[in-house]
Design a protein around this motif. Structure first.
Motif, PDB file in Angstrom:
ATOM      1  N   SER A 123      29.726  19.458  37.771  1.00  0.00           N
ATOM      2  CA  SER A 123      30.290  20.152  38.927  1.00  0.00           C
ATOM      3  C   SER A 123      31.090  21.389  38.540  1.00  0.00           C
ATOM      4  N   CYS A 124      31.090  21.728  37.263  1.00  0.00           N
ATOM      5  CA  CYS A 124      31.893  22.863  36.795  1.00  0.00           C
ATOM      6  C   CYS A 124      31.102  24.163  36.873  1.00  0.00           C
ATOM      7  N   HIS A 125      31.753  25.235  37.304  1.00  0.00           N
ATOM      8  CA  HIS A 125      31.147  26.557  37.375  1.00  0.00           C
ATOM      9  C   HIS A 125      31.446  27.320  36.094  1.00  0.00           C
ATOM     10  N   GLY A 126      30.406  27.927  35.521  1.00  0.00           N
ATOM     11  CA  GLY A 126      30.602  28.718  34.314  1.00  0.00           C
ATOM     12  C   GLY A 126      30.495  27.877  33.055  1.00  0.00           C
ATOM     13  N   VAL A 127      30.895  28.454  31.927  1.00  0.00           N
ATOM     14  CA  VAL A 127      30.791  27.793  30.631  1.00  0.00           C
ATOM     15  C   VAL A 127      32.131  27.833  29.913  1.00  0.00           C
ATOM     16  N   THR A 128      32.239  26.977  28.899  1.00  0.00           N
ATOM     17  CA  THR A 128      33.393  26.968  28.018  1.00  0.00           C
ATOM     18  C   THR A 128      32.913  27.268  26.606  1.00  0.00           C
ATOM     19  N   GLY A 129      33.544  28.211  25.938  1.00  0.00           N
ATOM     20  CA  GLY A 129      33.139  28.556  24.582  1.00  0.00           C
ATOM     21  C   GLY A 129      33.957  29.703  24.036  1.00  0.00           C
ATOM     22  N   GLY A 130      33.682  30.035  22.790  1.00  0.00           N
ATOM     23  CA  GLY A 130      34.363  31.150  22.141  1.00  0.00           C
ATOM     24  C   GLY A 130      33.381  31.955  21.316  1.00  0.00           C
ATOM     25  N   ARG A 174      36.508  41.591  17.896  1.00  0.00           N
ATOM     26  CA  ARG A 174      36.812  41.074  19.231  1.00  0.00           C
ATOM     27  C   ARG A 174      36.547  39.573  19.304  1.00  0.00           C
ATOM     28  N   ALA A 175      37.501  38.858  19.878  1.00  0.00           N
ATOM     29  CA  ALA A 175      37.335  37.427  20.148  1.00  0.00           C
ATOM     30  C   ALA A 175      37.344  37.247  21.656  1.00  0.00           C
ATOM     31  N   THR A 176      36.416  36.445  22.158  1.00  0.00           N
ATOM     32  CA  THR A 176      36.312  36.230  23.599  1.00  0.00           C
ATOM     33  C   THR A 176      36.369  34.746  23.906  1.00  0.00           C
ATOM     34  N   ALA A 177      37.199  34.387  24.863  1.00  0.00           N
ATOM     35  CA  ALA A 177      37.337  32.993  25.295  1.00  0.00           C
ATOM     36  C   ALA A 177      36.733  32.839  26.683  1.00  0.00           C
ATOM     37  N   TYR A 178      35.930  31.786  26.882  1.00  0.00           N
ATOM     38  CA  TYR A 178      35.335  31.469  28.175  1.00  0.00           C
ATOM     39  C   TYR A 178      35.778  30.067  28.585  1.00  0.00           C
ATOM     40  N   PHE A 179      36.253  29.929  29.797  1.00  0.00           N
ATOM     41  CA  PHE A 179      36.674  28.629  30.318  1.00  0.00           C
ATOM     42  C   PHE A 179      35.948  28.361  31.629  1.00  0.00           C
ATOM     43  N   ASP A 180      35.274  27.202  31.726  1.00  0.00           N
ATOM     44  CA  ASP A 180      34.591  26.883  32.973  1.00  0.00           C
ATOM     45  C   ASP A 180      35.613  26.573  34.064  1.00  0.00           C
ATOM     46  N   SER A 181      35.144  26.365  35.278  1.00  0.00           N
ATOM     47  CA  SER A 181      36.054  26.191  36.410  1.00  0.00           C
ATOM     48  C   SER A 181      36.912  24.935  36.290  1.00  0.00           C
ATOM     49  N   CYS A 182      36.353  23.864  35.704  1.00  0.00           N
ATOM     50  CA  CYS A 182      37.127  22.627  35.560  1.00  0.00           C
ATOM     51  C   CYS A 182      38.308  22.830  34.622  1.00  0.00           C
TER      52      CYS A 182
END
Length: 235
Positions: free
Chosen positions: A125-132, A140-148
């Motif tokens: 049920s989570c929108h998007g992804v989680t990762g780095g 450059r470092a990029t952090a991604y967090f899903d909606s949950c």
């Protein structure tokens, strides 16, 4: 100067929503997350004003910020007993006078293993992804967090008693989220950004309805984070 800053931040928001992250990301069109000029100004001022990075090592990081009382405070994040069952995040808040620590104002601790329940969520049920991701030749470092995960961050910020409690809770969750990969080593720095940008994150993610992401400048030689790049965007 202000108009140029607004234009730059608007461009960051637009690019952030359209750059390819992972193939499975269900991206949101820029039009769906458009903000008027006053909102962008408010977010930029809240996110950038008075925030200075002091240190960004894996087990010890710190930043300073000017708060509503006009005083500058330093927040120190320490990882105690790393890589053990007793791994703990400790956050200390100091009043700064002439750029020196005057006295300890507040302190909080969070056991990293206690955050297991925080990250055990229904991913379907989570929108998007989680990762780095480390990119641009390591700069450059990029952090991604899903909606949950974003919703969990919003809840921690809203419900914690004091800033040190919020930062400790955020950092513990990040250190316990294996999908973040190399970003875990920047947990102290990332948690400080999440706390400082709390209002901005709530606005952009619609209070955790959508996932978020943000870029950080990285020294490719030392691997240390220097600063945040722009403001967070919606996945």
């Amino acid at each position: 100067m202000k108009r140029r800053l607004l234009a730059l931040l608007s461009l960051v928001l637009l690019i952030g929503t359209t750059l390819p992250i992972y193939g499975e990301v269900n991206k949101v069109e820029a039009a769906e997350q458009s903000f008027n000029e006053d909102e962008i100004t408010e977010m930029a001022e809240e996110y950038l004003d008075g925030f200075e990075i002091i240190q960004s090592d894996e087990l010890e990081s710190s930043f300073s910020v000017i708060e509503d009382d006009g005083e500058r405070y330093e927040y120190e994040t320490l990882v105690l007993n790393p890589d053990t069952d007793e791994e703990t995040v400790q956050v200390n808040k100091y009043l700064l006078v002439n750029n020196k620590r005057e006295n300890l104002v507040e302190t909080s601790e969070e056991l990293v293993n206690n955050s297991n329940e925080m990250v055990a969520m229904a991913k379907a049920s989570c929108h998007g992804v989680t990762g780095g991701v480390i990119s641009w030749k390591g700069t450059r470092a990029t952090a991604y967090f899903d909606s949950c995960l974003t919703k969990k961050f919003v809840n921690i910020i809203d419900e914690s008693q004091g800033a040190t409690g919020a930062i400790a809770g955020l950092s513990a969750v990040i250190r316990n989220t294996t999908k973040l990969g190399k970003i875990i080593s920047y947990a102290g720095f990332v948690s400080s950004i999440l706390w400082a940008a709390g209002y901005t994150i709530k606005k952009i993610s619609e209070n955790g309805k959508y996932g978020i992401g943000f870029h950080m400048a990285r020294n490719p030689i030392t691997g240390k984070i220097n600063k945040s790049m722009g403001i967070p965007w919606r996945q």
